[in-house]
Design a protein around this motif. Structure first.
Motif, PDB file in Angstrom:
ATOM      1  N   TYR A 267       0.782  -1.249   0.000  1.00 50.39           N
ATOM      2  CA  TYR A 267       0.000   0.000   0.000  1.00 50.39           C
ATOM      3  C   TYR A 267       0.807   1.289   0.000  1.00 50.39           C
ATOM      4  N   GLY A 268       2.063   1.226   0.405  1.00 49.21           N
ATOM      5  CA  GLY A 268       2.774   2.471   0.712  1.00 49.21           C
ATOM      6  C   GLY A 268       3.021   3.346  -0.496  1.00 49.21           C
ATOM      7  N   GLU A 269       2.469   4.527  -0.483  1.00 42.78           N
ATOM      8  CA  GLU A 269       2.720   5.471  -1.575  1.00 42.78           C
ATOM      9  C   GLU A 269       2.265   6.866  -1.163  1.00 42.78           C
ATOM     10  N   ILE A 270       3.226   7.765  -1.137  1.00 49.29           N
ATOM     11  CA  ILE A 270       2.920   9.179  -0.933  1.00 49.29           C
ATOM     12  C   ILE A 270       2.981   9.843  -2.300  1.00 49.29           C
ATOM     13  N   THR A 271       1.926  10.557  -2.652  1.00 46.69           N
ATOM     14  CA  THR A 271       1.894  11.240  -3.944  1.00 46.69           C
ATOM     15  C   THR A 271       1.802  12.751  -3.722  1.00 46.69           C
ATOM     16  N   VAL A 272       2.118  13.481  -4.767  1.00 43.69           N
ATOM     17  CA  VAL A 272       2.201  14.940  -4.669  1.00 43.69           C
ATOM     18  C   VAL A 272       1.270  15.565  -5.704  1.00 43.69           C
ATOM     19  N   LYS A 273       0.517  16.549  -5.255  1.00 39.29           N
ATOM     20  CA  LYS A 273      -0.347  17.290  -6.169  1.00 39.29           C
ATOM     21  C   LYS A 273      -0.263  18.765  -5.805  1.00 39.29           C
ATOM     22  N   ASP A 274      -0.125  19.600  -6.787  1.00 39.19           N
ATOM     23  CA  ASP A 274       0.009  21.049  -6.547  1.00 39.19           C
ATOM     24  C   ASP A 274       1.081  21.329  -5.487  1.00 39.19           C
ATOM     25  N   GLY A 275       2.111  20.539  -5.498  1.00 34.94           N
ATOM     26  CA  GLY A 275       3.243  20.756  -4.603  1.00 34.94           C
ATOM     27  C   GLY A 275       3.098  20.161  -3.224  1.00 34.94           C
ATOM     28  N   ALA A 276       1.893  19.692  -2.894  1.00 33.93           N
ATOM     29  CA  ALA A 276       1.644  19.201  -1.533  1.00 33.93           C
ATOM     30  C   ALA A 276       1.451  17.688  -1.517  1.00 33.93           C
ATOM     31  N   VAL A 277       1.749  17.084  -0.378  1.00 29.24           N
ATOM     32  CA  VAL A 277       1.492  15.654  -0.202  1.00 29.24           C
ATOM     33  C   VAL A 277      -0.019  15.436  -0.145  1.00 29.24           C
ATOM     34  N   GLU A 278      -0.484  14.451  -0.899  1.00 30.86           N
ATOM     35  CA  GLU A 278      -1.931  14.240  -1.001  1.00 30.86           C
ATOM     36  C   GLU A 278      -2.517  13.427   0.146  1.00 30.86           C
ATOM     37  N   GLN A 279      -1.721  12.499   0.702  1.00 36.69           N
ATOM     38  CA  GLN A 279      -2.262  11.614   1.736  1.00 36.69           C
ATOM     39  C   GLN A 279      -2.298  12.358   3.072  1.00 36.69           C
ATOM     40  N   THR A 280      -3.403  12.241   3.788  1.00 34.35           N
ATOM     41  CA  THR A 280      -3.540  13.013   5.019  1.00 34.35           C
ATOM     42  C   THR A 280      -3.742  12.158   6.262  1.00 34.35           C
ATOM     43  N   ASN A 281      -4.169  10.931   6.070  1.00 29.93           N
ATOM     44  CA  ASN A 281      -4.431  10.090   7.241  1.00 29.93           C
ATOM     45  C   ASN A 281      -4.519   8.648   6.764  1.00 29.93           C
ATOM     46  N   PHE A 282      -4.905   7.736   7.637  1.00 29.51           N
ATOM     47  CA  PHE A 282      -4.872   6.315   7.277  1.00 29.51           C
ATOM     48  C   PHE A 282      -5.976   5.921   6.302  1.00 29.51           C
TER      49      PHE A 282
END
Ligand code: FES
Ligand code: FES
Lengths: 729, 149
Positions: A648-663
């Motif tokens: 599952y592990g994946e941090i993605t970026v949109k508009d410069g910010a990290v998209e994932q915020t919680n579980f």
């Protein structure tokens, strides 16, 4: 029953009047430090330490000082075992405590390194902590000799009792400890042969368990003191962006709010009476950010940047033998594959937090940290006070995984507390803040090209890594002529840390550094993780191209220690023998953190494409085994950590910010997906290796290799959740 | 002032009525064994029993609890005597960092109350708590051991 750790229930040593009566012996052991004993009025007397590591109380209680941070990995129990082994004390009388970083500074770093990362706790401090135990034992024996009027050479020490065999007289450690503390420490001690170990090497229970099942254990987030306020922070959602403006008046009158402050030009903090009130007000606080061009960055732009690096001219060479490019060009068969590994988040279960109290001449911090001395430096820098006027009181960590090696949250807490002199302020990050402001496992890609001769022998291999450097992100001063050697973990030509195990006649491993703005950092296992995914997946692809079994193919190339551990795992797993219908094995091996590890995954993929990881067999050669039961737990935990990332592990970026915020947007493995893990220990006894991290690296590739056997599908880009494993799709 | 029935005692607090039970326990009643992990009912670190039902207290507004009986991790052991689940946890040396373990123990306690002899599938279904240290193997072992005790 074991006596439990004392440090959290007692004020720090220094605050209890840590009196330096003699010159501190640099790098050695010194006497004459008074430590008032505070476990109740009955013991209200002064107990002197035998040396920096050992304090023995008149009632025989042994307090062992632990400099490294306990974050679940069991280091404090293992280090206590090593000290107790040489000390020859009664294990049931062992308690422990943390010296503080400031005490270490004041005493010429008598406890040496506090930093707890890189699986270093035991492998790097085993020698000096054992010497501490042995010296204390010798001093106790010398004191007993005086008391029993018998030659020291005729005395034996065991289980906290010193015996004079000839006369049958005995004396306990507690009875001679005070006299022993007055003696000169021996200049040299002989350490025991590990084969004579009685406490070390045994599967003893951890020393820090009961409070963790009764809710009594205090972590940084639970810390409290009179008059304390609670704060919470929102930093610019785009890492590297700035705070433009905020409207404190909008929330100033909300329940419990005491103060709204901006810190470091990039974050706002609400201080309130409780976390919940602070959080509620922060959510209502209008803020405006300046993110500039960073707002144009997305996972797609990062991916394009890394792809370009795969074929770029310029690259740092990490490992080179012969002429790989020429060998591949002249090979009978050429194999090529490109892989990728996304940003990962550490997700310590306890979100970042620290409590600070700052006055004009003092800065105190209470927090969980993997690096007490770095936290102390951060406290000094943020408070503007010299290190001598600061201290950090370490709390147990609700997970570290590398995240708490960085002191950003300590700095923030001190900056906030500085705004309210004398008032203790506990800063707690919300999970959302934690998810979006980490120093993430770096993002990389790799293109591997291999050449086989007519017999299927590997004649040349080129691995091009493209992607982010942790050192460039966190410690640019440690780059070597621009190169980040850490990128090559597990791929280096030699060394005791993380060397490459395959003998390839023509080899080139190089790195095109591409650094997006998202902070990269040390994440449990660090770069061995993706490097093993790339290399071990590709070894299977090469074996397939050569028409050979992946185990046999590897064993032909592997150096002896690497081969031995892989064979141990394969033998234990029954590799090559029939498996239940629909089950398939996959292999992987790596050397990291001084240890040699290998894993065999047994998986099945059902007709719907559902993956079930049935079993993992994992072998470890960490040289010396200090606590086999705790190693088993670290190995099983490493698979939970590594497989969670793989699935599952994946941090993605949109508009410069990290998209994932919680579980809900960053899923994590639960018990239902946890395979059975069987650990095989194959210590060779000739070195000291780490345990907490190396195994993570074999989790993903062993499973990916098994999936390829089960489905014919080669997954080259993690996480697995994006891939359809159903046949024919 | 409002009253909560926690671990058999009537305890007063003055939190805003919409405050999650988790934060009332932690910040008003000094019961910090119940942990904050996510705040959105995903991780289980905040699990308590409300009338015997394992409940994620981060998503329970305190004013919705009324006089129902709340039991937290601190309320399990009586006079220092651990419950059989806590004993099994100690025996199996389950916790690593320990931060998730209050929630794990509370969830396991509710599971065994409902199903004294849980199967592996029962455990999978009931124990959805997140443990980042990866103690899952020992959690399973301890639950089975407690069921036999
Ligand atoms: S804090 Fe309540 S479920 Fe995570
Ligand atoms: S024991 Fe650390 S999160 Fe579970």
């Amino acid at each position: 029953m074991t006596i439990h750790q004392t440090s959290l229930r007692r004020p720090s040593l220094r605050r209890r009047g840590f009196l330096v009566s003699g010159a501190a012996v640099a790098g050695g052991f010194s006497l004459g430090f008074h430590i008032p004993f505070e476990d109740g009025a009955a013991h209200a007397q002064t107990v002197k330490e035998l040396n920096a590591w050992v304090v023995i109380h008149p009632d025989d209680k042994v307090v062992i000082r632990i400099a490294r941070s306990e974050m679940g990995q069991g280091t404090l129990t293992g280090l206590c075992q090593l000290v107790a082994e040489e000390l020859e004390c009664d294990w049931n009388k062992v308690a422990w405590e943390y010296p503080t970083p400031a005490e270490n500074v004041a005493r010429n770093r008598v406890w040496k390194n506090f930093s707890t990362g890189g699986s270093r706790g035991i492998r790097e401090s085993n020698q000096y902590v054992r010497e501490g135990g042995a010296m204390a034992r010798e001093m106790l024996i010398a004191a007993a000799a005086a008391q029993l009027k018998a030659p020291a050479a005729e005395l034996t020490a065991s289980n906290s009792v010193i015996t004079h065999k000839a006369s049958g007289k005995t004396v306990t450690y507690g009875a001679v400890a005070a006299a022993a503390a007055q003696l000169e420490p021996p200049r040299q001690v002989k350490l025991k042969d590990p084969k004579d170990w009685k406490i070390a090497g045994k599967p003893l229970k951890r020393l820090d368990t009961v409070d963790k099942v009764t809710g009594k254990q205090i972590y940084g987030i639970d810390f409290t003191m009179p008059g304390m306020l609670v704060a919470t922070v929102r930093a610019c959602p785009v890492i590297g962006g700035k705070l433009k403006s905020f409207d404190a008046a909008k929330v100033a009158k909300m329940p419990g709010v005491k103060k709204v402050v901006a810190i470091d030009g990039n974050a706002v903090v609400v201080v309130a009476d409780t976390y919940w009130n602070a959080r509620t007000a922060l959510a209502a606080l209008p803020t405006d950010w300046d993110i500039g061009k960073l707002g144009e960055v997305s996972s797609d732009t990062i991916s394009a940047m890394l792809k370009e690096g795969l074929d770029a001219e310029q690259a740092f060479v990490g490992n080179k033998t012969g002429d790989a490019k020429a060998a591949i060009a002249g090979a009978v068969k050429k194999v090529e594959a490109t892989y990728s590994f996304p940003y990962q988040h550490h997700v310590t279960m306890e979100p970042m937090n620290a409590t600070a109290r700052v006055t004009a001449d003092k800065c105190e911090v209470w927090c969980g940290t993997q690096n007490g001395e770095a936290a102390l430096a951060a406290a000094s820098e943020a408070s503007g006070l010299p290190v001598a006027k600061c201290d950090v009181f370490k709390q147990l960590l609700g997970g570290g995984f590398g995240r708490r090696g960085r002191s950003d949250y300590v700095r923030q807490a001190v900056l906030v507390a500085k705004e309210m002199p004398g008032t203790p302020v506990k800063l707690i990050w919300s999970r959302e803040e934690d998810m979006t402001h980490c120093q993430y496992h770096p993002i990389t890609m790799a293109k591997l090209t291999g050449g086989l001769d007519a017999q299927g022998n590997l004649v040349g291999l080129h691995m091009r890594i493209s992607g982010q450097s942790i050192l460039a992100s966190l410690l640019p001063g440690n780059l070597q002529n621009g190169m980040d050697p850490v990128v090559f973990q597990g791929l280096a030509a030699s060394g005791v840390e993380a060397a490459y195990g395959y003998n390839v006649p023509n080899l080139l491993i190089d790195h095109a550094m591409r650094n997006p703005h998202v902070t990269a950092g040390f994440w449990r296992g660090v770069n061995t993780n993706q490097n093993a995914v790339y290399m071990e997946s590709f070894m299977d692809e090469l074996a397939d191209a050569a028409g050979q079994d992946p185990l046999a193919f590897r064993l032909k190339l592997l150096k002896p220690k690497w081969a031995a551990v892989l064979k141990a795992a394969a033998d234990k797993a029954g590799y090559g023998k029939p498996l239940p219908a629909g089950h398939f094995h996959g292999l992987a091996q790596v050397m990291g953190y001084g240890s040699y590890v290998a894993g065999v995954a047994e998986v099945a993929v059902n007709p719907d494409g559902q993956l079930k990881i049935h079993k993992i067999t994992a072998a470890t050669n960490c040289g010396h085994v200090v606590n086999p039961a705790q190693i088993e737990r670290q190995v099983a935990g490493s698979f939970a950590y590594g497989l969670s990332a793989a699935l599952y592990g994946e941090i993605t970026v949109k508009d410069g910010a990290v998209e994932q915020t919680n579980f809900d947007s960053y899923n994590l493995m639960r018990i239902d997906e946890m395979p059975k893990v069987e650990t095989v220990l194959v210590p060779t006894g000739d070195f000291w290796g780490g345990v907490g991290e190396p195994t993570i690296a074999v989790a993903a590739p062993s499973v990916l290799n098994a999936i390829a056997r089960a489905t014919g599908k080669r997954v080259r880009d993690l996480p697995l959740m994006h891939h359809e494993l159903k046949k024919g799709v | 002032m409002a009253v909560l029935n926690v671990n058999g005692k009537a305890l007063n607090h003055n939190a805003d009525p919409r405050t999650p039970l988790l934060w009332v326990l932690r910040e008003q009643l000094a019961l910090t064994g119940t942990k904050y992990g996510c705040g959105i009912a995903q991780c289980g670190a905040c699990t308590v029993h409300i009338d015997g039902v394992a409940t994620r207290s981060c998503q329970v507004p305190v004013n919705s609890v009324g006089n129902r009986k709340i039991v937290t991790i601190e309320g399990l052991a009586t006079n220092g005597t651990l419950t059989k689940i806590q004993k099994a946890w100690v025996e199996a040396d389950v916790p690593q960092c320990g931060y998730c373990q209050s929630g794990m123990v509370m969830a396991a306690t509710a599971l065994l109350a409902a199903k004294p002899k849980p199967t592996d599938a029962d455990i999978d279904a009931a124990m959805t708590n997140i443990c980042r240290c990866g103690t899952y193997q020992q959690v399973r072992e301890a639950i089975h051991a407690a069921a036999k005790a």
